[in-house]
Write a protein that holds these residues in place. Structure first.
Motif, PDB file in Angstrom:
ATOM      1  N   GLN A 255       0.714  -1.269   0.062  1.00  0.00           N
ATOM      2  CA  GLN A 255      -0.164  -0.082   0.050  1.00  0.00           C
ATOM      3  C   GLN A 255       0.816   1.210   0.119  1.00  0.00           C
ATOM      4  O   GLN A 255       0.601   2.013   0.812  1.00  0.00           O
ATOM      5  CB  GLN A 255      -1.043  -0.053   1.162  1.00  0.00           C
ATOM      6  N   VAL A 256       1.769   1.289  -0.690  1.00  0.00           N
ATOM      7  CA  VAL A 256       2.671   2.648  -1.121  1.00  0.00           C
ATOM      8  C   VAL A 256       2.343   2.896  -2.287  1.00  0.00           C
ATOM      9  O   VAL A 256       1.902   2.153  -3.301  1.00  0.00           O
ATOM     10  CB  VAL A 256       4.207   2.322  -0.986  1.00  0.00           C
ATOM     11  N   PRO A 257       2.466   4.372  -2.639  1.00  0.00           N
ATOM     12  CA  PRO A 257       2.314   5.086  -4.152  1.00  0.00           C
ATOM     13  C   PRO A 257       3.532   4.399  -4.975  1.00  0.00           C
ATOM     14  O   PRO A 257       4.704   4.317  -4.582  1.00  0.00           O
ATOM     15  CB  PRO A 257       2.377   6.487  -3.853  1.00  0.00           C
ATOM     16  N   VAL A 258       2.960   4.299  -6.253  1.00  0.00           N
ATOM     17  CA  VAL A 258       3.913   3.775  -7.180  1.00  0.00           C
ATOM     18  C   VAL A 258       4.043   4.677  -8.546  1.00  0.00           C
ATOM     19  O   VAL A 258       3.063   4.924  -9.050  1.00  0.00           O
ATOM     20  CB  VAL A 258       3.639   2.210  -7.546  1.00  0.00           C
ATOM     21  N   ILE A 259       5.097   4.903  -8.768  1.00  0.00           N
ATOM     22  CA  ILE A 259       5.542   5.556 -10.228  1.00  0.00           C
ATOM     23  C   ILE A 259       6.010   4.335 -11.350  1.00  0.00           C
ATOM     24  O   ILE A 259       6.772   3.661 -10.920  1.00  0.00           O
ATOM     25  CB  ILE A 259       6.542   6.556 -10.185  1.00  0.00           C
ATOM     26  N   VAL A 260       5.368   4.503 -12.399  1.00  0.00           N
ATOM     27  CA  VAL A 260       5.614   3.191 -13.386  1.00  0.00           C
ATOM     28  C   VAL A 260       6.442   3.858 -14.460  1.00  0.00           C
ATOM     29  O   VAL A 260       5.717   4.988 -15.188  1.00  0.00           O
ATOM     30  CB  VAL A 260       4.546   2.391 -13.821  1.00  0.00           C
ATOM     31  N   ILE A 261       7.500   3.584 -15.189  1.00  0.00           N
ATOM     32  CA  ILE A 261       8.175   4.076 -16.443  1.00  0.00           C
ATOM     33  C   ILE A 261       8.269   3.016 -17.512  1.00  0.00           C
ATOM     34  O   ILE A 261       8.527   1.922 -17.026  1.00  0.00           O
ATOM     35  CB  ILE A 261       9.659   4.542 -16.071  1.00  0.00           C
ATOM     36  N   ASP A 262       7.878   3.297 -18.480  1.00  0.00           N
ATOM     37  CA  ASP A 262       7.781   2.298 -19.727  1.00  0.00           C
ATOM     38  C   ASP A 262       7.938   3.318 -20.887  1.00  0.00           C
ATOM     39  O   ASP A 262       7.732   4.405 -21.069  1.00  0.00           O
ATOM     40  CB  ASP A 262       6.594   1.425 -19.534  1.00  0.00           C
ATOM     41  N   LYS A 263       8.065   2.594 -21.918  1.00  0.00           N
ATOM     42  CA  LYS A 263       7.914   3.108 -23.407  1.00  0.00           C
ATOM     43  C   LYS A 263       6.903   2.641 -24.067  1.00  0.00           C
ATOM     44  O   LYS A 263       6.792   3.190 -25.403  1.00  0.00           O
ATOM     45  CB  LYS A 263       9.301   2.954 -24.227  1.00  0.00           C
ATOM     46  N   ASN A 264       5.945   1.776 -23.604  1.00  0.00           N
ATOM     47  CA  ASN A 264       4.898   1.236 -24.415  1.00  0.00           C
ATOM     48  C   ASN A 264       3.410   1.989 -23.709  1.00  0.00           C
ATOM     49  O   ASN A 264       3.057   1.573 -22.553  1.00  0.00           O
ATOM     50  CB  ASN A 264       4.749  -0.136 -24.182  1.00  0.00           C
ATOM     51  N   GLU A 265       2.782   2.787 -24.517  1.00  0.00           N
ATOM     52  CA  GLU A 265       1.633   3.530 -23.776  1.00  0.00           C
ATOM     53  C   GLU A 265       0.655   2.741 -23.418  1.00  0.00           C
ATOM     54  O   GLU A 265      -0.021   2.683 -22.345  1.00  0.00           O
ATOM     55  CB  GLU A 265       1.034   4.388 -25.119  1.00  0.00           C
ATOM     56  N   GLN A 266       0.288   1.460 -24.160  1.00  0.00           N
ATOM     57  CA  GLN A 266      -0.755   0.611 -23.758  1.00  0.00           C
ATOM     58  C   GLN A 266      -0.407  -0.110 -22.345  1.00  0.00           C
ATOM     59  O   GLN A 266      -1.340  -0.142 -21.446  1.00  0.00           O
ATOM     60  CB  GLN A 266      -1.048  -0.597 -24.739  1.00  0.00           C
ATOM     61  N   ARG A 267       0.840  -0.294 -22.205  1.00  0.00           N
ATOM     62  CA  ARG A 267       1.343  -0.968 -21.151  1.00  0.00           C
ATOM     63  C   ARG A 267       1.139  -0.114 -19.765  1.00  0.00           C
ATOM     64  O   ARG A 267       0.722  -0.399 -18.700  1.00  0.00           O
ATOM     65  CB  ARG A 267       2.789  -1.475 -21.013  1.00  0.00           C
TER      66      ARG A 267
END
Length: 341
Positions: A185-197
């Protein structure tokens, strides 16, 4: 019995082989579902340095015990089980300090020894974890990938005031996002190069997402006034570790999930100045019971990561799709003809 064999890099075929009885201390499992992992694709492409060929791949699988070897309780016949692919010796230094996943004599099902892309497979009875009736086989097959997420978060630790950043929103990244958001239950930042993902990551609970093919991660974090205290790198490109060291908070932790043969140019000064800690994580260290409890308590959401299910006869199409990284593809499962669900 039918099995899927990778003869050598780039050469995969289905073959009929005799079903061997389990040896002492083993059980024979009739496989119901198996998951395709990036590691299986790496073995197919010759990019897994640990693989031994020819090999029946597959280390994510669930099925029913149909026979037991000497020394195994006959009452286990009929149990539905998820299989931990980590087989350790029990007496080397890592095993002595309860780190069997990096055993000096490590054997991994589907890598060093034939795995679960087969109608039947024999495994050590201690590696076959009973699955409660409340967890269907199609969900239980994800216990192994979730155990990898459980392992890396146990290695790094997760604190109540953490802000986590995850590089990579593929199948492995999605399990980690799920665990961070809904178990810890911690906040999460997600980095990726695929918009759908990234869109899927957001639907599954990610608080912020950013496409790093469109700009600087550092600038994005600065604009959002975010300072990650925990970074988990699922992609493991050498440049990501270099970047992570510059982005993370003092006293932060970085978890590395995967491996690259290329070196990273990490500046030691940055590690020491802010007293950062690097954790590598391989496979899982007896995390199956933890994940099974999470599933029973509905803390995690495996259905969100399952995108496609193929019959085992369609293995070529399934592997091709999993390898394509096409839009909408996440965890691809194989269903065997004797599946009871």
């Amino acid at each position: 019995m039918a099995s899927v064999v990778i003869e050598k890099p780039g050469v995969m075929r289905r073959q009929e082989t005799e079903c061997q009885p389990p040896e002492a201390g083993e059980v024979c499992i009739q496989v119901e579902y198996a998951g395709i992992c990036g590691s299986d694709l790496h073995i197919y492409h010759g990019a897994n340095p640990f693989a031994v060929y020819p090999r029946v791949v597959g280390h994510e699988f669930v099925g029913k015990i149909v026979a037991v070897g000497e020394g195994v309780d006959p009452g286990r016949k009929g149990e539905r089980v998820a299989v931990d692919p980590v087989i350790s010796c029990g007496h080397c230094y890592p095993c002595s300090i309860k780190r069997p996943n990096v055993c000096e004599n490590l054997v991994v099902l589907g890598v060093h020894r034939d795995g679960g892309f087969a109608d039947f497979v024999c495994v050590p009875a201690t590696n076959a974890w009973p699955v409660p009736r409340s967890i269907p086989a199609e969900i239980a097959v994800t216990i192994e990938p979730y155990s990898v997420a459980a392992n890396v978060t146990q290695r790094t630790g997760v604190y109540p005031n953490d802000v986590a950043l995850v590089y990579g929103a593929g199948p492995a990244g999605m399990t980690i996002i799920d665990v961070l958001r809904h178990v810890w239950q911690v906040p999460v930042i997600v980095i990726d190069k695929n918009e759908q993902r990234l869109e899927k990551a957001q639907r599954c609970g990610a608080n912020w997402v950013f496409n790093n093919s469109h700009g600087s991660v550092a600038e994005f974090l600065q604009q959002q006034k975010l300072l990650p205290t925990l970074i988990i790198d699922v992609v493991c490109h050498p440049s990501i570790l270099e970047e992570a060291v510059t982005l993370i908070s003092p006293a932060g932790r970085i978890g590395l999930l995967g491996f690259s043969a290329s070196p990273s140019s990490v500046i030691q000064q940055e590690l020491t100045r802010r007293e950062l800690t690097l954790y590598s994580s391989r496979l899982n260290c007896r995390m199956f019971s933890t994940v099974i409890k999470w599933m029973e308590q509905e803390l995690i959401h495996p259905k969100n990561i399952i995108s496609h299910v193929f019959d085992i006869q369609d293995i070529d199409s399934a592997m091709h799709l999993a390898d394509s990284k096409a839009d909408g593809v996440c965890k691809v499962l194989l269903k065997f003809p004797h599946t009871s669900e």
